[in-house]
Design an enzyme around this catalytic site. Structure first.
Site, PDB file in Angstrom:
ATOM      1  N   LYS A  92       0.836  -1.208   0.000  1.00 59.06           N
ATOM      2  CA  LYS A  92       0.000   0.000   0.000  1.00 59.06           C
ATOM      3  C   LYS A  92       0.870   1.257   0.000  1.00 59.06           C
ATOM      4  O   LYS A  92       0.616   2.214  -0.744  1.00 59.06           O
ATOM      5  CB  LYS A  92      -0.883  -0.027   1.266  1.00 59.06           C
ATOM      6  CG  LYS A  92      -2.117   0.836   1.161  1.00 59.06           C
ATOM      7  CD  LYS A  92      -2.848   0.918   2.476  1.00 59.06           C
ATOM      8  CE  LYS A  92      -3.797  -0.245   2.731  1.00 59.06           C
ATOM      9  NZ  LYS A  92      -4.441  -0.129   4.060  1.00 59.06           N
ATOM     10  N   GLY A 145     -25.024  -0.730   4.089  1.00 61.20           N
ATOM     11  CA  GLY A 145     -23.902  -1.656   4.208  1.00 61.20           C
ATOM     12  C   GLY A 145     -22.638  -0.837   4.384  1.00 61.20           C
ATOM     13  O   GLY A 145     -22.688   0.295   4.851  1.00 61.20           O
ATOM     14  N   CYS A 199     -18.818   0.862   7.818  1.00 61.93           N
ATOM     15  CA  CYS A 199     -19.050   1.722   8.991  1.00 61.93           C
ATOM     16  C   CYS A 199     -20.385   1.463   9.683  1.00 61.93           C
ATOM     17  O   CYS A 199     -20.410   0.951  10.804  1.00 61.93           O
ATOM     18  CB  CYS A 199     -18.962   3.186   8.587  1.00 61.93           C
ATOM     19  SG  CYS A 199     -17.383   3.580   7.835  1.00 61.93           S
TER      20      CYS A 199
HETATM   21  C1  UGA Z   1     -21.104   6.668   6.853  1.00 63.22           C
HETATM   22  C2  UGA Z   1     -21.589   8.014   7.399  1.00 63.22           C
HETATM   23  O1  UGA Z   1     -22.576   8.564   6.519  1.00 63.22           O
HETATM   24  C3  UGA Z   1     -20.425   8.989   7.530  1.00 63.22           C
HETATM   25  O2  UGA Z   1     -20.871  10.214   8.108  1.00 63.22           O
HETATM   26  C4  UGA Z   1     -19.364   8.349   8.428  1.00 63.22           C
HETATM   27  O3  UGA Z   1     -18.241   9.193   8.562  1.00 63.22           O
HETATM   28  C5  UGA Z   1     -18.922   7.030   7.811  1.00 63.22           C
HETATM   29  O4  UGA Z   1     -20.062   6.161   7.686  1.00 63.22           O
HETATM   30  C6  UGA Z   1     -17.904   6.418   8.725  1.00 63.22           C
HETATM   31  O5  UGA Z   1     -18.268   6.028   9.839  1.00 63.22           O
HETATM   32  O6  UGA Z   1     -16.715   6.434   8.392  1.00 63.22           O
HETATM   33  P1  UGA Z   1     -20.497   5.771   4.400  1.00 63.22           P
HETATM   34  O7  UGA Z   1     -20.245   4.443   5.037  1.00 63.22           O
HETATM   35  O8  UGA Z   1     -19.513   6.310   3.409  1.00 63.22           O
HETATM   36  O9  UGA Z   1     -20.618   6.912   5.541  1.00 63.22           O
HETATM   37  O10 UGA Z   1     -21.895   5.660   3.662  1.00 63.22           O
HETATM   38  P2  UGA Z   1     -23.327   6.357   3.739  1.00 63.22           P
HETATM   39  O11 UGA Z   1     -23.410   7.411   2.732  1.00 63.22           O
HETATM   40  O12 UGA Z   1     -23.676   6.698   5.123  1.00 63.22           O
HETATM   41  O13 UGA Z   1     -24.228   5.136   3.266  1.00 63.22           O
HETATM   42  C7  UGA Z   1     -24.277   3.940   4.048  1.00 63.22           C
HETATM   43  C8  UGA Z   1     -25.205   2.949   3.437  1.00 63.22           C
HETATM   44  O14 UGA Z   1     -26.552   3.371   3.591  1.00 63.22           O
HETATM   45  C9  UGA Z   1     -25.020   2.681   1.956  1.00 63.22           C
HETATM   46  O15 UGA Z   1     -25.084   1.277   1.751  1.00 63.22           O
HETATM   47  C10 UGA Z   1     -26.191   3.394   1.306  1.00 63.22           C
HETATM   48  O16 UGA Z   1     -26.569   2.793   0.107  1.00 63.22           O
HETATM   49  C11 UGA Z   1     -27.264   3.236   2.373  1.00 63.22           C
HETATM   50  N1  UGA Z   1     -28.315   4.268   2.329  1.00 63.22           N
HETATM   51  C12 UGA Z   1     -28.002   5.579   2.525  1.00 63.22           C
HETATM   52  C13 UGA Z   1     -29.639   3.899   2.131  1.00 63.22           C
HETATM   53  O17 UGA Z   1     -29.949   2.697   1.962  1.00 63.22           O
HETATM   54  N2  UGA Z   1     -30.616   4.851   2.118  1.00 63.22           N
HETATM   55  C14 UGA Z   1     -30.321   6.154   2.302  1.00 63.22           C
HETATM   56  O18 UGA Z   1     -31.270   6.979   2.290  1.00 63.22           O
HETATM   57  C15 UGA Z   1     -28.988   6.532   2.510  1.00 63.22           C
END
Ligand code: UGA
Length: 437
Positions: A37, A259, A262
């Site tokens: 990496k 999913g 996080c």
């Molecule tokens: C999430 C948080 O949003 C961030 O603020 C945080 O910093 C991050 O985890 C972390 O802990 O590092 P992330 O995992 O990049 O960010 O993804 P999200 O945008 O939160 O989406 C998570 C999941 O929820 C995805 O699978 C997405 O498809 C799903 N989702 C999101 C839904 O099914 N419906 C929605 O309305 C929004």
């Protein structure tokens, strides 16, 4: 003299933080035990996909301010160390695995100059920072520890790092706060809200935020289940409740659920920690959030069986999307890939396409068929599943692709396709939480 920074752990969070801090003018050294990496990063290649980040990495390497190394000795001169290593779910149980955090702190404690500040960014169970501070002070009595949780979203990593909606710092004294204020001065100058907290509150802010987001998604997916039973439409319901500013319209996209690396592991680790603290009842609801979320995946499989029959071994299913969300190649706990794998295990021939996540998906589930183009993926399909809402899937020529499939049947697992347009092009359209029309 400007502060010198380090970033320990150059995964998704660390690589982004290192490149972004360098772009603010700091000298930054990124450390990781994975030599492959580090070699990639030093050559300007990002080991994962994130929009804009590889260009930023190359640009910052060229300034000479940003370097990467496997050697902790490269840290001897550093003023502020950001700890960005992973805290995955333990193999046995729900709790977070703190091995990387603990070993990094132990090693780092031998390379701290007097007055150095260690700043945790990894997501950890509440109480971890206090324990780490004890290890740190045993080896480096002149050092200090702060906690500065990260809220960046994959797909928006640069934006969320350089223009965050808030900065939260857990500190035990004014000096640590003023060092962090100096590091983040450019972000404070653009009006970023600054919240000073104690260590446990800072740790908790992160898991509370992710738990709330997970709850919002599972709430709307629970509504989707009720809508299905009642013959109603969850997309209209979400739009209507979202106009209330107390509710808000974000994170109300019903579908196959959340999913990634996080949300799922964070809510589980939070429950495990609450249990240890004797507060398990307070987070009992997160168990339900988790099961609504996993049920959404099962509901797609049930729908497929209902639509094309139980004899899946004679069927070909096309899966559009493998990443856990668009603009990412991350397949950790991806609902899309999980559904694809379960249908494959049930006997179906499953063909998968994703614009960016094919390699990662292939590593995880080599027995699935991976198609290099959407056309190839759709050919001879009995059913098409739309499981990650990439833009390119919303721009397909619906009439043309209809000629490729065996039956023009689409299941929208993300409620983001234009139902009328698909129907007009001759497709049978089914979506989670919406009565068929
Ligand atoms: C999430 C948080 O949003 C961030 O603020 C945080 O910093 C991050 O985890 C972390 O802990 O590092 P992330 O995992 O990049 O960010 O993804 P999200 O945008 O939160 O989406 C998570 C999941 O929820 C995805 O699978 C997405 O498809 C799903 N989702 C999101 C839904 O099914 N419906 C929605 O309305 C929004």
């Amino acid at each position: 003299m400007r502060l010198r920074l380090s970033v320990i752990g150059t995964g998704y969070l660390g690589a982004t933080h290192a490149a972004c801090m360098s772009s603010l003018g700091y000298t930054v050294v990124g450390i990781d035990s994975d030599s492959e990496k580090i070699a990639l990063l030093n050559s300007g290649t990002l080991p994962f996909y994130e929009p804009g980040l590889e260009d930023l990495l190359k640009e910052q390497l060229a300034t000479g301010r940003l370097t990467f190394s496997t050697e902790f000795s490269a840290l001897d001169d550093v003023d502020v160390h950001f700890l960005c290593v992973g805290t995955p779910q333990q193999k046995q149980g729900l709790a977070a695995d703190l091995t990387y955090v603990e070993s990094s702190i132990a090693e780092l404690s031998h390379h701290l100059k007097e007055g150095a500040l260690v700043v945790g960014k990894s997501t950890v169970p509440v109480g971890t920072a206090q324990k780490l501070a004890t290890t740190l002070l045993a080896n480096a009595p002149q050092s200090d520890l702060a906690w500065n949780p990260e809220f960046l979203r994959e797909g928006f990593a640069i934006e969320d790092t350089l223009r965050p909606n808030r900065l939260v710092v857990g500190v035990t004294n004014d000096r640590a706060e003023s060092i962090l204020r100096e590091v983040y001065k450019p972000l404070l100058e653009i009006g970023t809200p600054w919240i000073r907290a104690d260590l446990p509150t800072a740790e908790l802010v992160k898991v509370a935020a992710n738990s709330f987001l997970a709850t919002k998604i599972s709430f709307i997916n629970a509504m989707a289940e009720v809508c299905e039973a009642a013959g109603a439409d969850v997309t209209v319901l979400a739009k209507a409740i979202g106009y209330d500013p107390r509710i808000g319209n974000k994170f109300l996209q019903a579908g196959i659920g959340f999913g990634g690396g996080c949300l799922p592991k964070d809510i589980r680790a939070f429950m495990a920690r609450a249990d240890e603290l004797g507060a398990s009842q307070a987070l009992e609801f997160l168990r339900e959030i988790d099961s609504i979320n996993l049920r959404a995946r099962q509901r797609v499989i049930d729908v497929v069986r209902k639509l094309i029959g139980d004899d899946l071994d004679k069927k070909t299913i096309s899966v559009l999307g493998a990443a856990f969300k668009p603009e990412s190649d991350d397949v950790r706990d991806s609902p899309a890939l999980d559904i694809a794998a379960q249908l494959h295990a049930a006997g179906a021939t499953v063909k998968v396409h994703d614009p960016k996540a094919m390699q990662n998906a292939k590593k995880r589930f080599p027995s699935l068929i991976f198609s290099s183009s959407v056309e190839e993926c759709l050919t001879e399909a009995d059913c098409v599943l739309h499981l990650t809402e990439w833009r390119e899937y919303r721009q397909l020529d619906l009439k043309r692709i209809k000629d490729l499939v065996k039956y023009p049947l689409i299941v929208d697992g993300r409620n983001s396709l234009d139902r009328e347009a698909w129907q007009e092009a001759g497709w049978k359209f089914h979506a989670l939480g919406r009565a068929d029309t």
